[in-house]
Design a protein around this motif. Structure first.
Motif, mmCIF file in Angstrom:
data_model
loop_
_atom_site.group_PDB
_atom_site.id
_atom_site.type_symbol
_atom_site.label_atom_id
_atom_site.label_comp_id
_atom_site.label_asym_id
_atom_site.label_seq_id
_atom_site.Cartn_x
_atom_site.Cartn_y
_atom_site.Cartn_z
ATOM 1 N N VAL A 172 0.853 -1.192 0.000
ATOM 2 C CA VAL A 172 0.000 0.000 0.000
ATOM 3 C C VAL A 172 0.889 1.241 0.000
ATOM 4 N N SER A 173 0.606 2.181 -0.867
ATOM 5 C CA SER A 173 1.377 3.422 -0.880
ATOM 6 C C SER A 173 1.041 4.258 0.346
ATOM 7 N N VAL A 174 1.991 5.072 0.762
ATOM 8 C CA VAL A 174 1.754 5.974 1.886
ATOM 9 C C VAL A 174 0.598 6.910 1.561
ATOM 10 N N ALA A 175 0.547 7.387 0.316
ATOM 11 C CA ALA A 175 -0.524 8.299 -0.084
ATOM 12 C C ALA A 175 -1.896 7.645 0.050
ATOM 13 N N SER A 176 -1.980 6.348 -0.245
ATOM 14 C CA SER A 176 -3.263 5.658 -0.186
ATOM 15 C C SER A 176 -3.764 5.465 1.240
ATOM 16 N N THR A 177 -2.870 5.501 2.204
ATOM 17 C CA THR A 177 -3.310 5.313 3.589
ATOM 18 C C THR A 177 -4.052 6.531 4.116
ATOM 19 N N ARG A 178 -3.764 7.704 3.570
ATOM 20 C CA ARG A 178 -4.335 8.946 4.106
ATOM 21 C C ARG A 178 -5.836 9.025 3.828
ATOM 22 N N LEU A 179 -6.526 9.739 4.707
ATOM 23 C CA LEU A 179 -7.967 9.853 4.570
ATOM 24 C C LEU A 179 -8.416 11.210 5.092
ATOM 25 N N ASP A 180 -9.246 11.879 4.319
ATOM 26 C CA ASP A 180 -9.799 13.155 4.782
ATOM 27 C C ASP A 180 -10.549 12.943 6.090
ATOM 28 N N GLY A 181 -10.293 13.805 7.043
ATOM 29 C CA GLY A 181 -10.961 13.696 8.335
ATOM 30 C C GLY A 181 -10.132 13.019 9.397
ATOM 31 N N MET A 182 -8.956 12.506 9.019
ATOM 32 C CA MET A 182 -8.101 11.865 10.031
ATOM 33 C C MET A 182 -7.538 12.922 10.984
ATOM 34 N N CYS A 183 -7.237 12.490 12.208
ATOM 35 C CA CYS A 183 -6.685 13.398 13.214
ATOM 36 C C CYS A 183 -5.166 13.454 13.157
ATOM 37 N N ASP A 184 -4.529 12.326 12.832
ATOM 38 C CA ASP A 184 -3.070 12.289 12.798
ATOM 39 C C ASP A 184 -2.631 11.174 11.867
ATOM 40 N N HIS A 185 -1.386 11.308 11.372
ATOM 41 C CA HIS A 185 -0.813 10.338 10.431
ATOM 42 C C HIS A 185 0.674 10.278 10.679
ATOM 43 N N ILE A 186 1.221 9.055 10.717
ATOM 44 C CA ILE A 186 2.655 8.891 10.944
ATOM 45 C C ILE A 186 3.180 7.794 10.027
ATOM 46 N N VAL A 187 4.393 7.985 9.516
ATOM 47 C CA VAL A 187 5.035 7.006 8.645
ATOM 48 C C VAL A 187 6.179 6.361 9.411
ATOM 49 N N MET A 188 6.228 5.028 9.403
ATOM 50 C CA MET A 188 7.245 4.295 10.149
ATOM 51 C C MET A 188 7.970 3.332 9.212
ATOM 52 N N PRO A 189 9.240 3.017 9.499
ATOM 53 C CA PRO A 189 10.090 2.264 8.560
ATOM 54 C C PRO A 189 9.859 0.756 8.594
ATOM 55 N N HIS A 190 8.694 0.333 8.068
ATOM 56 C CA HIS A 190 8.357 -1.088 8.083
ATOM 57 C C HIS A 190 7.620 -1.477 6.812
ATOM 58 N N SER A 191 7.657 -2.770 6.516
ATOM 59 C CA SER A 191 6.906 -3.317 5.392
ATOM 60 C C SER A 191 5.466 -3.575 5.822
ATOM 61 N N HIS A 192 4.653 -3.970 4.865
ATOM 62 C CA HIS A 192 3.216 -4.128 5.114
ATOM 63 C C HIS A 192 2.941 -5.167 6.202
ATOM 64 N N THR A 193 3.690 -6.246 6.207
ATOM 65 C CA THR A 193 3.499 -7.277 7.224
ATOM 66 C C THR A 193 4.395 -7.038 8.432
ATOM 67 N N GLY A 194 5.636 -6.620 8.176
ATOM 68 C CA GLY A 194 6.581 -6.389 9.269
ATOM 69 C C GLY A 194 6.114 -5.341 10.257
ATOM 70 N N ILE A 195 5.248 -4.441 9.835
ATOM 71 C CA ILE A 195 4.769 -3.378 10.711
ATOM 72 C C ILE A 195 4.024 -3.944 11.923
ATOM 73 N N LEU A 196 3.477 -5.140 11.779
ATOM 74 C CA LEU A 196 2.734 -5.755 12.873
ATOM 75 C C LEU A 196 3.640 -6.325 13.953
ATOM 76 N N LEU A 197 4.915 -6.487 13.653
ATOM 77 C CA LEU A 197 5.858 -7.083 14.600
ATOM 78 C C LEU A 197 6.667 -6.037 15.347
#
Length: 236
Positions: free
Chosen positions: A189-214
């Motif tokens: 998923v692209s970082v741009a695709s994660t964003r959504l109008d109306g969100m309160c906060d957004h942060i980008v972290m150095p992980h892959s799509h699955t690795g982010i869960l670990l």
């Protein structure tokens, strides 16, 4: 009365956090995050759902409401969600079903790597049999074309009254997938695709799509948003 019965849960007294995994996996993938949330003092429900077999609309309109009912969500002081990938789309569909009648105790929602505007991978892999086996009926609907369910949902702003925080990843393990996406992404998923109008906060972290869960820092950021409604960029 056993502690895991619905009647007992209704009188637990803690905020409820529902944790939802992505497509083609089980609740075990959310175990680290669920454990961190529980250790922070929340009551956690982390269940495997039929992500490959039950269409997204039914997951949002039938399966999730039933899960909430069975776990005394209406009686909880507040109800929150922490989702990964397609799990965020399930919650958005549930919110759509709620319409203007959002639960009065609705709290905060943390979406981790959500394809809020779709992913380029389903566009490319539609004709690839293993993709259909792994993602079932829902995978092809998470693309970026005109039939993309996430894009259809995005035509309407995220509902007011629900605080949304989004965690995106920007590390990829598959050069081919990165080539297809062409933008900063977690390999799915692209970082741009994660964003959504109306969100309160957004942060980008150095992980892959699955690795982010670990990642312990990701789990910590999820807990922080549940508590305070914002992320902390000073935490490594």
């Amino acid at each position: 009365m056993p502690a895991n019965t619905p009647d007992a849960l209704q009188h637990d007294g803690r905020d409820l956090v529902v944790v939802l995994h992505g497509v083609g996996v089980t609740c075990r993938w959310m175990s680290r995050i669920a454990r961190a949330v529980e250790e922070a003092g929340y009551r956690v429900v982390n269940r495997t759902y039929p992500s490959r077999k039950l269409p997204l609309e039914k997951l949002g309109a039938q399966w999730l409401p039933r899960l909430l009912l069975e776990n005394g969500a209406a009686e909880a002081p507040r109800i929150h969600f922490v989702t990964h990938s397609m799990g965020g789309i399930v919650v958005r569909l549930w919110l759509r079903e709620c319409g203007d009648c959002l639960p009065k105790n609705l709290g905060r929602i943390v979406m981790i790597a959500p394809p809020n505007h779709g992913s380029e991978l389903p566009d490319r892999l539609r004709g690839f049999p293993p993709f259909h086996w792994f993602t079932g009926v829902n995978g092809p609907r998470l693309g970026t074309g005109d039939d993309s369910l996430p894009r259809q949902l995005s035509l309407k702003a995220f509902p007011k009254g629900a605080e949304l925080g989004i965690i995106a990843g920007n590390r990829t393990l598959n050069p081919l997938f990165s080539h297809w996406i062409k933008r900063e992404s977690d390999g799915t998923v692209s970082v741009a695709s994660t964003r959504l109008d109306g969100m309160c906060d957004h942060i980008v972290m150095p992980h892959s799509h699955t690795g982010i869960l670990l990642s312990r820092p990701v789990a910590a950021q999820a807990v922080l948003f549940l508590r305070e409604g914002k992320f902390d960029r000073t935490v490594p």
